[in-house]
Design a protein around this motif. Structure first.
Motif, PDB file in Angstrom:
ATOM      1  N   THR A 288      -3.581   4.015  12.843  1.00  0.00           N
ATOM      2  CA  THR A 288      -4.395   3.072  12.083  1.00  0.00           C
ATOM      3  C   THR A 288      -4.968   2.002  12.999  1.00  0.00           C
ATOM      4  OG1 THR A 288      -3.029   3.449  10.144  1.00  0.00           O
ATOM      5  CG2 THR A 288      -4.360   1.452  10.148  1.00  0.00           C
TER       6      THR A 288
ATOM      7  N   LYS B 166       0.824  -1.211   0.000  1.00  0.00           N
ATOM      8  CA  LYS B 166       0.000   0.000   0.000  1.00  0.00           C
ATOM      9  C   LYS B 166       0.857   1.261   0.000  1.00  0.00           C
ATOM     10  CE  LYS B 166      -1.865  -1.075   4.070  1.00  0.00           C
ATOM     11  NZ  LYS B 166      -0.992  -2.142   4.641  1.00  0.00           N
ATOM     12  N   LEU B 167       2.079   1.146   0.534  1.00  0.00           N
ATOM     13  CA  LEU B 167       2.953   2.309   0.653  1.00  0.00           C
ATOM     14  C   LEU B 167       3.535   2.750  -0.691  1.00  0.00           C
ATOM     15  CD1 LEU B 167       4.868   1.276   3.903  1.00  0.00           C
ATOM     16  CD2 LEU B 167       2.771   2.620   3.687  1.00  0.00           C
TER      17      LEU B 167
ATOM     18  N   ALA C  84      -2.933   6.442   8.601  1.00  0.00           N
ATOM     19  CA  ALA C  84      -3.305   6.336   7.193  1.00  0.00           C
ATOM     20  C   ALA C  84      -4.118   7.552   6.771  1.00  0.00           C
ATOM     21  CB  ALA C  84      -4.095   5.057   6.952  1.00  0.00           C
ATOM     22  N   ASN C  85      -4.080   7.841   5.479  1.00  0.00           N
ATOM     23  CA  ASN C  85      -4.878   8.896   4.838  1.00  0.00           C
ATOM     24  C   ASN C  85      -4.424  10.311   5.167  1.00  0.00           C
ATOM     25  OD1 ASN C  85      -6.596   6.851   3.785  1.00  0.00           O
ATOM     26  ND2 ASN C  85      -7.697   6.811   5.748  1.00  0.00           N
TER      27      ASN C  85
ATOM     28  N   GLU D 187      -2.232   7.864  -2.279  1.00  0.00           N
ATOM     29  CA  GLU D 187      -2.584   7.793  -0.858  1.00  0.00           C
ATOM     30  C   GLU D 187      -1.622   8.663  -0.054  1.00  0.00           C
ATOM     31  OE1 GLU D 187      -5.124   6.320   0.458  1.00  0.00           O
ATOM     32  OE2 GLU D 187      -5.858   5.279  -1.322  1.00  0.00           O
TER      33      GLU D 187
ATOM     34  N   MET E  97       1.484   3.783  12.352  1.00  0.00           N
ATOM     35  CA  MET E  97       1.086   4.438  11.114  1.00  0.00           C
ATOM     36  C   MET E  97      -0.225   5.197  11.264  1.00  0.00           C
ATOM     37  SD  MET E  97       0.461   2.790   7.318  1.00  0.00           S
ATOM     38  CE  MET E  97      -1.066   1.944   7.721  1.00  0.00           C
TER      39      MET E  97
ATOM     40  N   PHE F  45       0.377   8.839   3.918  1.00  0.00           N
ATOM     41  CA  PHE F  45       0.716   8.081   5.115  1.00  0.00           C
ATOM     42  C   PHE F  45       1.632   8.912   6.014  1.00  0.00           C
ATOM     43  CE2 PHE F  45       0.289   5.189   1.526  1.00  0.00           C
ATOM     44  CZ  PHE F  45      -0.658   4.295   1.980  1.00  0.00           C
TER      45      PHE F  45
ATOM     46  N   GLY G 113       3.759  10.785   1.551  1.00  0.00           N
ATOM     47  CA  GLY G 113       3.675  10.766   3.000  1.00  0.00           C
ATOM     48  C   GLY G 113       4.917  11.305   3.670  1.00  0.00           C
TER      49      GLY G 113
ATOM     50  N   GLU H 286       0.854  -1.220  12.182  1.00  0.00           N
ATOM     51  CA  GLU H 286      -0.254  -0.269  12.060  1.00  0.00           C
ATOM     52  C   GLU H 286      -0.370   0.622  13.288  1.00  0.00           C
ATOM     53  OE1 GLU H 286      -3.671  -2.564  10.929  1.00  0.00           O
ATOM     54  OE2 GLU H 286      -3.008  -2.696   8.831  1.00  0.00           O
TER      55      GLU H 286
END
Length: 681
Positions: free
Chosen positions: A597, A515-516, A566-567, A521, A564, A523, A635, A561
């Motif tokens: 997260t 996902k990174l 996210a978004n 996105e 982290m 992060f 990010g 997580e």
């Protein structure tokens, strides 16, 4: 029967069939050799020889001939012929050619990493600087003699007198060694911008012509006149410097050198002075070939400094009787007057130099007069990796472009030797000309002969591709990234930063980190260092083993997580505004939790008179932010010195992950995980 074996048998059968043809017929059958075929047919003597005698031909294809600017005649083709019919894999390292005087060509073989289907594909074979792209086409002459045809991708140019009446010159100049080349450079077109008379004058004055008539296979680097400052440099070109321009016992054509880390001892390699020579290809996709040569002095004396000198090859691959010569744009082993001169004279640093010249005159002047500076100079290729529009916007803002440029400069002389000595310091860092901004360094000793040094500035990590280019007032290190403007994703940042490799390796389990890679996105990641994971290994050996053995991906995901958000991409300033009611310099800073997260984590700031320290806090695990604001295109990464986890994070019952082995097992696992999460969060 395998496909490769069938192909090999087919090729061998084809070879047997064509052996009934002579070399002339074989050449005529190759459409890519039509220009060579026409040249040979225009010379009756050469045509007759190729039909009747034993020959090996290594001929340039039509594309190569079309690109060649010189005279295209049978004399040129004679330099591509030898009377010994070798298969390409059996070629010796030098061959005499059929040209008048029988000047030799040199053969270099480099492993290709490919399987050998017909006996030679496991090699990249070069004849001088031309690469063999098709090989081992056999023929037989009208007299029953063996013949072989190879096809190369460049015209191989002989070093022969031009515009000179051969009857009026000594025959030894028909096949010159390096001494004859520097004695009569005009014979070979080395005049004007390629004149080498100044260097030859120093060789003559020091009575060192014997250096250039050494026998065997050698490489000679000869500076052109425009690179020698008669007032400053001429007298410092002494015996040792001249020796430092020669690699004995090794023929180095530019294309045969595949790794710039391959270094060769120069003649200036004695008990007191040790000088290595290396070559580097800095060509880009949209430019012609550009090669540099580097001298690296690792042991110095009173007259010669340690460090690297860098020169561009302005005319390369001049074949001579005792090896190969390359003309370079400045002498090796000599230091520049100042760091700005290095930037100005080094073609691969032209974009960085132009930024300084066009946008910061004060900085330009400082680099001339300062007593000690170190510049981490991004190469032109580094500029091509950043967002062009973003760079243009920065250039329009005087303050931003000034900060970007000053981020690359340290107000002291900093060599890689010092970085090696200080490598054990935790979080090795040095302040830049930008107050409050540091450069961080890491050294990878996997290759003990050439350790990889990385530098990080404002979140961008670059590798030093050429280190310790020395000037009288400092040093320049060439870097493969423009610091301060992100060009990597969070994924790429983790993958390339050596101090974050443990977290990256862990994040690969079940593709968690995929996902990174997503540039759309955002992060925020708090990333533990390798030392932080080493601390877990000491204090929680069982948990560490389970996490890194690859069978507990569910638990790995929970822990990562927790580190982290996210978004969202939060800088340190953003985090402070989220978690406090005051600025960094204010008082009464309050603690608030960040919504990660998975769960919540305290973010704290402790402010002293001169600087602030920042921490994450989770269940009593306090991690210091040691490198904030590593900005990526999708990010922000903040490096921390502790892992936010406890032993019970990896407590399992029965298996590493919930498995569909029965309702009771599934229910038990559910309550175990739920209870653990309630405790931790």
């Amino acid at each position: 029967m395998t496909r490769k074996l069938l192909l090999a048998m087919g090729l061998l059968l084809y070879a047997a069939l064509v052996e009934s043809a002579d070399l002339m017929e074989l050449i005529a059958s190759k459409p890519e050799l039509s220009q060579v075929d026409n040249i040979i047919k225009s010379d009756e003597v050469l045509s007759s020889l190729l039909k009747s005698k034993s020959y090996m031909a290594f001929l340039p294809n039509d594309k190569a001939l079309s690109a060649y600017q010189g005279v295209k005649d049978s004399t040129l083709i004679s330099y591509h012929l030898s009377n010994l019919p070798y298969l390409v894999q059996d070629m010796p390292d030098e061959l005499n050619t059929d040209l008048v005087g029988n000047p030799r060509v040199y053969v270099s073989k480099v492993p290709s990493g490919q399987p050998s289907i017909t006996g030679w594909e496991h090699l990249h074979v070069y004849i001088n600087d031309a690469k063999v792209i098709d090989a081992n086409h056999r023929a037989i002459s009208s007299r029953g003699m063996k013949q072989v045809l190879h096809i190369v991708d460049r015209v191989i140019t002989p070093t022969v007198p031009r515009g000179v009446d051969f009857s009026q010159i000594d025959l030894m100049y028909l096949n010159p060694d390096a001494q004859k080349l520097i004695e009569k450079p005009r014979y070979y077109g080395l005049e004007g911008p390629l004149s080498i008379s100044e260097f030859e004058g120093r060789v003559n004055a020091l009575n060192l012509h014997d250096v250039y008539n050494i026998t065997g296979k050698n490489t000679f680097f000869i500076p052109v006149d425009t690179g020698i400052n008669i007032r400053d440099n001429k007298t410092v070109i002494d015996k040792q410097v001249i020796h430092g321009h020669v690699v004995p016992g090794k023929v180095l054509f530019t294309r045969t050198v595949k790794d710039s880390r391959d270094e060769y001892e120069s003649l200036a390699f004695t008990d007191n002075l040790k000088v290595f020579i290396s070559m580097e290809n800095v060509s880009s996709s949209d430019n012609e070939d550009q090669y540099y040569v580097k001298s690296r002095t690792i042991a110095s004396d009173v007259a010669h400094m340690k460090g690297t000198a860098l020169a561009r090859i302005v005319k390369g691959n001049i074949p001579i009787k005792n090896g190969v010569a390359h003309l370079i744009d400045r002498p090796l082993m000599l230091v520049a007057t100042n760091v700005l001169a290095i930037l100005q004279r080094t073609a691969q640093l032209s974009m960085f130099y132009d930024l300084i010249k066009n946008h910061n005159a004060d900085l330009k002047n400082m680099m001339i007069v300062a007593k000690s500076l170190t510049v981490f100079a991004p190469s032109n290729e580094a500029f091509k990796k950043v967002n062009k529009r973003q760079l243009e916007q920065i250039q329009m803002n005087t303050e931003k472009i000034s900060r970007l440029l000053r981020l690359h400069i340290v107000e002291r002389i900093l060599t890689t030797d010092e970085l090696m000595d200080r490598n054990r310091e935790p979080n090795l860092q040095v302040p830049t000309l930008n107050k409050g901004q540091n450069l961080y360094f890491a050294i990878n000793f996997m290759d003990t002969e050439s350790p990889v040094v990385t530098v990080e500035g404002a979140g961008v990590t670059g590798t030093l591709t050429t280190a310790n280019v020395i000037a009288r007032n400092g040093a320049v290190h060439i870097v493969d990234r423009l610091l301060g403007i992100p060009s990597q994703t969070v994924y790429e940042k983790l993958a390339t930063d050596p101090i974050l490799s443990a977290t990256f390796n862990l994040s690969q389990q079940e593709g968690w980190n995929e996902k990174l890679k997503n540039r759309d996105e955002r992060f925020t990641l708090f990333v533990p260092t390798n030392d932080a994971w080493a601390d877990i290994r000491r204090t929680m050996p069982s948990a560490y083993k389970k996490l890194f053995m690859g069978l507990f991906a569910y638990h790995v995901r929970n822990i990562l997580e927790r580190h982290m958000i996210a978004n969202s991409a939060f800088t340190l300033e953003d985090l402070l505004s989220l978690t406090t009611n005051a600025t960094v310099s204010g008082k009464n800073i309050q603690q608030h939790r960040l919504n990660m997260t998975r769960g919540k984590v305290y973010f704290q700031a402790r402010v002293t008179q001169s600087f602030g320290e920042y921490y994450t806090d989770w269940n009593g695990v306090r991690a210091k932010v040691i490198r904030p604001d590593l900005k990526c295109v999708n990010g922000v990464v903040h490096v921390i010195d502790k892992v936010m986890m406890m032993n019970r994070d990896v407590t399992v019952s029965g298996s590493a992950v919930p498995a569909a082995s029965g309702l009771a097992s599934l229910v038990a696992t559910f309550f175990t995980v739920a209870f653990a999460r309630a405790l931790h969060h």
